[in-house]
Design an enzyme around this catalytic site. Sequence first.
Site, PDB file in Angstrom:
ATOM      1  N   HIS A 145       0.848  -1.197   0.000  1.00  0.00           N
ATOM      2  CA  HIS A 145       0.000   0.000   0.000  1.00  0.00           C
ATOM      3  C   HIS A 145       0.879   1.239   0.000  1.00  0.00           C
ATOM      4  O   HIS A 145       1.978   1.244   0.550  1.00  0.00           O
ATOM      5  CB  HIS A 145      -0.956   0.011   1.186  1.00  0.00           C
ATOM      6  CG  HIS A 145      -0.300  -0.165   2.509  1.00  0.00           C
ATOM      7  ND1 HIS A 145       0.102  -1.399   2.977  1.00  0.00           N
ATOM      8  CD2 HIS A 145       0.052   0.723   3.470  1.00  0.00           C
ATOM      9  CE1 HIS A 145       0.655  -1.258   4.165  1.00  0.00           C
ATOM     10  NE2 HIS A 145       0.645   0.028   4.494  1.00  0.00           N
ATOM     11  N   HIS A 166       0.949   5.171   1.162  1.00  0.00           N
ATOM     12  CA  HIS A 166       0.322   6.229   1.953  1.00  0.00           C
ATOM     13  C   HIS A 166       0.364   7.526   1.156  1.00  0.00           C
ATOM     14  O   HIS A 166       1.439   7.924   0.666  1.00  0.00           O
ATOM     15  CB  HIS A 166       1.097   6.462   3.262  1.00  0.00           C
ATOM     16  CG  HIS A 166       1.043   5.322   4.225  1.00  0.00           C
ATOM     17  ND1 HIS A 166       0.141   5.275   5.260  1.00  0.00           N
ATOM     18  CD2 HIS A 166       1.791   4.193   4.321  1.00  0.00           C
ATOM     19  CE1 HIS A 166       0.334   4.172   5.962  1.00  0.00           C
ATOM     20  NE2 HIS A 166       1.334   3.490   5.412  1.00  0.00           N
TER      21      HIS A 166
HETATM   22  P1  DGP Z   1       1.663   0.492   7.455  1.00  0.00           P
HETATM   23  O1  DGP Z   1       2.022   0.715   8.888  1.00  0.00           O
HETATM   24  O2  DGP Z   1       2.533   1.236   6.454  1.00  0.00           O
HETATM   25  O3  DGP Z   1       1.535  -0.984   7.133  1.00  0.00           O
HETATM   26  O4  DGP Z   1       0.205   1.140   7.288  1.00  0.00           O
HETATM   27  C1  DGP Z   1      -0.973   0.446   7.549  1.00  0.00           C
HETATM   28  C2  DGP Z   1      -2.068   1.463   7.645  1.00  0.00           C
HETATM   29  O5  DGP Z   1      -3.297   0.789   7.468  1.00  0.00           O
HETATM   30  C3  DGP Z   1      -2.168   2.166   9.004  1.00  0.00           C
HETATM   31  O6  DGP Z   1      -1.925   3.560   8.828  1.00  0.00           O
HETATM   32  C4  DGP Z   1      -3.586   1.914   9.468  1.00  0.00           C
HETATM   33  C5  DGP Z   1      -4.285   1.381   8.251  1.00  0.00           C
HETATM   34  N1  DGP Z   1      -5.277   0.359   8.508  1.00  0.00           N
HETATM   35  C6  DGP Z   1      -5.088  -0.796   9.181  1.00  0.00           C
HETATM   36  N2  DGP Z   1      -6.236  -1.519   9.209  1.00  0.00           N
HETATM   37  C7  DGP Z   1      -7.154  -0.791   8.503  1.00  0.00           C
HETATM   38  C8  DGP Z   1      -8.526  -1.022   8.162  1.00  0.00           C
HETATM   39  O7  DGP Z   1      -9.147  -2.026   8.514  1.00  0.00           O
HETATM   40  N3  DGP Z   1      -9.141  -0.054   7.446  1.00  0.00           N
HETATM   41  C9  DGP Z   1      -8.499   1.082   7.035  1.00  0.00           C
HETATM   42  N4  DGP Z   1      -9.199   1.974   6.345  1.00  0.00           N
HETATM   43  N5  DGP Z   1      -7.204   1.324   7.335  1.00  0.00           N
HETATM   44  C10 DGP Z   1      -6.549   0.387   8.060  1.00  0.00           C
END
Ligand code: DGP
Length: 141
Positions: free
Chosen positions: A104, A106
Amino acid sequence: MSENKNTSCIFCKIARGEIPSYKVYEDNEILAFLDINPASRGHTLVVVKEHVDDVTKCPRHLLDRAFEVAQMIAQAMVSQLGADGVNILTNAGEVAGQSVPHFHIHVIPRYINDGLKLTFPPKQLENKEMEDLKDILNKAL
Ligand code: DGP
């Protein structure tokens, strides 16, 4: 390419629509949705729908598509949300801060005085080590 069969991955579940999300953009290969823990107003995640562990494993076409969408979203953050700047970043591996092992990007809109600090404290490396590092990477590319 948009087929997605990973059963336990949370972003695969979001991509399949099994977990709700605030969708910002969607096509047959890419989905973008608001981060559940936003670092700033509008913080968005861009994912490839197909399960790919991280940026280092992502096929070139999907990588191009994901960054194309990230750029469009960044532009919309500036023009529509009034962002003064944008951070676009991706974490690969737990040690790098990746908490969800599905590639992903950001896209984090930045606002003057938003208080968010993404800093990289510098390491001091000798010239010889800088030369060696450059050579190792250079040879591999
Ligand atoms: P990273 O730490 O780079 O793997 O970022 C993961 C991001 O994903 C973190 O900022 C929070 C987000 N995240 C985790 N679970 C969910 C979810 O169920 N829904 C959404 N919208 N975001 C999520």
